[in-house]
Design a protein around this motif. Structure first.
Motif, PDB file in Angstrom:
ATOM      1  N   SER A  60       0.857  -1.125  -0.020  1.00  0.00           N
ATOM      2  CA  SER A  60       0.086   0.103  -0.012  1.00  0.00           C
ATOM      3  C   SER A  60       0.746   1.348  -0.154  1.00  0.00           C
ATOM      4  N   ARG A  80      -3.047   0.853  -2.287  1.00  0.00           N
ATOM      5  CA  ARG A  80      -3.560   1.946  -2.037  1.00  0.00           C
ATOM      6  C   ARG A  80      -3.672   2.897  -3.337  1.00  0.00           C
ATOM      7  N   ASP A 126     -16.605  -0.108  -6.678  1.00  0.00           N
ATOM      8  CA  ASP A 126     -17.280  -0.309  -5.623  1.00  0.00           C
ATOM      9  C   ASP A 126     -18.550  -0.974  -5.322  1.00  0.00           C
ATOM     10  N   ASP A 129     -18.635  -2.147  -0.423  1.00  0.00           N
ATOM     11  CA  ASP A 129     -17.912  -2.039   0.943  1.00  0.00           C
ATOM     12  C   ASP A 129     -17.667  -0.612   1.352  1.00  0.00           C
ATOM     13  N   LEU A 130     -18.118  -0.032   0.293  1.00  0.00           N
ATOM     14  CA  LEU A 130     -17.964   1.689   0.367  1.00  0.00           C
ATOM     15  C   LEU A 130     -16.533   2.367   0.817  1.00  0.00           C
ATOM     16  N   ARG A 131     -15.575   1.514   0.228  1.00  0.00           N
ATOM     17  CA  ARG A 131     -14.126   2.085   0.468  1.00  0.00           C
ATOM     18  C   ARG A 131     -14.029   2.661  -0.758  1.00  0.00           C
ATOM     19  N   GLU A 132     -12.888   2.114  -1.532  1.00  0.00           N
ATOM     20  CA  GLU A 132     -12.355   3.043  -2.749  1.00  0.00           C
ATOM     21  C   GLU A 132     -13.210   2.356  -3.878  1.00  0.00           C
ATOM     22  N   ASN A 161     -12.589  -4.263  -3.644  1.00  0.00           N
ATOM     23  CA  ASN A 161     -11.838  -4.695  -2.330  1.00  0.00           C
ATOM     24  C   ASN A 161     -13.213  -4.886  -1.281  1.00  0.00           C
ATOM     25  N   CYS A 164     -12.810  -4.898   4.043  1.00  0.00           N
ATOM     26  CA  CYS A 164     -11.652  -4.202   4.877  1.00  0.00           C
ATOM     27  C   CYS A 164     -12.182  -3.013   5.344  1.00  0.00           C
ATOM     28  N   TYR A 165     -13.401  -2.378   4.987  1.00  0.00           N
ATOM     29  CA  TYR A 165     -14.073  -1.302   5.800  1.00  0.00           C
ATOM     30  C   TYR A 165     -15.369  -1.450   6.146  1.00  0.00           C
ATOM     31  N   GLY A 166     -16.387  -1.778   5.032  1.00  0.00           N
ATOM     32  CA  GLY A 166     -18.004  -2.291   5.214  1.00  0.00           C
ATOM     33  C   GLY A 166     -18.023  -3.604   5.858  1.00  0.00           C
TER      34      GLY A 166
END
Length: 357
Positions: A60, A80, A126, A129-132, A161, A164-166
């Motif tokens: 990243s 990233r 996306d 998951d609502l990251r990138e 992805n 990792c976030y959502g």
């Protein structure tokens, strides 16, 4: 030893790498092996580089990619999405990057042209998951139409992805959307995308499900599964892999009988938190020479199940040794398993020594 250490069993790590990479290869899936959790330590990067089935080494941080040994045989991937301000370094030190912003891709095209290079990109989608990632299909097609006209950027794939976030589970119906987009791109632009990246270690559980990973998904970005021997959708251990590749060791610097409740009026601790304590009477309390500056105590699991972590400050971790007090002493070592976040902290901290066996 003058400080805590994280010990890597390289034999167990190599076993994990070889077992899982061969399993994925049999399923037609290439691997981008993620090196960020151990801060791209050159010794471990070199081991990853020796595994034939690994196609990419991924991280990243540009700083970590720059630190890779010079004799690598794998392509380097930036995970990233790039900052505009680092576009030139991305082109210099990464063969491929994950992207979701057209302005950044334009900058990559500009810098790659100036450097006389062609930079490969995977467009991230996306899918919940609502990251990138690009969220709308119309915007995706607009981006692709523009990118295909660029001279120094090569669009090689699509990716997603998840977890990792959502914490969204990568279900087959979700991953199938990537494959469907690939087909739509081929139909609309007569352009064949070669890489369809269906996520990370959280997608591994699908290998053992009846539906499996949808046909057409041909790349996974694997980090945690290699180092901890688990799939990350549900945190299940992979029976054929080691879960104890890494051992955290810390020294006991105080060992005394004390009350379990602090004495006096309670306010905030050094981190602005108001701790709550349980009265367990007098206990054998030990202090270890490791603290939150190195790792959160919540990411440490004592190998000795009789021990209980009470808490920590920036430089100290306090342990209840009551049920094992005869087996430890000042200067003794306590061993821990660590979570993925804990491993990341240990390798990032300059105060934790790195050892290899």
């Amino acid at each position: 030893m003058v400080q805590p250490c994280i010990v890597t069993d390289t034999v167990k790590l190599r076993h994990n790498l070889e077992y899982l990479s061969k399993k994925l290869q049999k399923n037609g899936i290439a691997i981008a092996a993620v090196t960020k959790v151990f801060s791209a330590h050159p010794k471990l990067v070199s081991i990853y580089n020796e595994i034939e089935e690994i196609a990419f080494l991924a991280d990243s941080r540009i700083t970590n990619l720059k630190s890779y040994p010079n004799n690598l045989t794998k392509e380097k991937m930036l995970l990233r999405i790039p900052m505009l301000s680092e576009a030139e370094e991305v082109v210099r030190f990464a063969d491929i990057s994950l992207n979701s912003e057209i302005e950044t891709i334009r900058r990559l095209d500009q810098k790659a042209s100036e450097l006389g290079k062609v930079h490969q990109i995977i467009l991230m989608l996306d899918l919940g998951d609502l990251r990138e990632g690009i969220f709308s299909s119309s915007q995706l097609m607009e981006y692709i139409e523009e990118i295909l006209k660029m001279e120094a950027v090569s669009l090689v794939g699509l990716g997603v992805n998840l977890t990792c976030y959502g914490a969204i589970i990568p279900e087959p119906v979700t991953l199938q959307k990537l494959v469907d987009y690939k087909q739509e791109v081929k139909k609309r632009f007569s352009y064949d995308l070669k890489l369809i990246s269906g996520g990370n270690s959280s997608s591994l559980y699908l290998l053992d499900q009846a539906e499996g990973i949808p046909e057409g998904i041909n790349l996974l970005r694997i980090g945690e599964a290699f180092v901890l021997g688990v799939e990350t959708a549900f945190g299940r251990r992979i029976a054929e892999m080691y879960q104890n590749v890494f051992t955290l060791k810390a020294e006991i610097i105080e060992y005394k009988d004390k009350p379990s409740l602090p004495i006096g009026n309670s306010g905030q601790d050094a981190f602005g938190e108001k701790p709550v304590f349980e009265d367990k009477g007098e206990m054998r309390r030990g202090i270890l020479a490791i603290g939150r500056q190195d790792i959160s105590h919540q990411n440490m699991i004592p190998r000795d199940s009789r021990l209980q972590i009470i808490g920590s400050s920036s430089d100290h971790t306090i342990i209840d040794f009551t049920n094992a007090k005869e087996d430890y002493q000042i200067g003794g070592m306590v061993e821990f398993d660590v979570t993925y976040g804990g491993l990341l902290s240990c390798f990032t901290s300059q105060y934790v020594d790195k050892k290899f066996i």
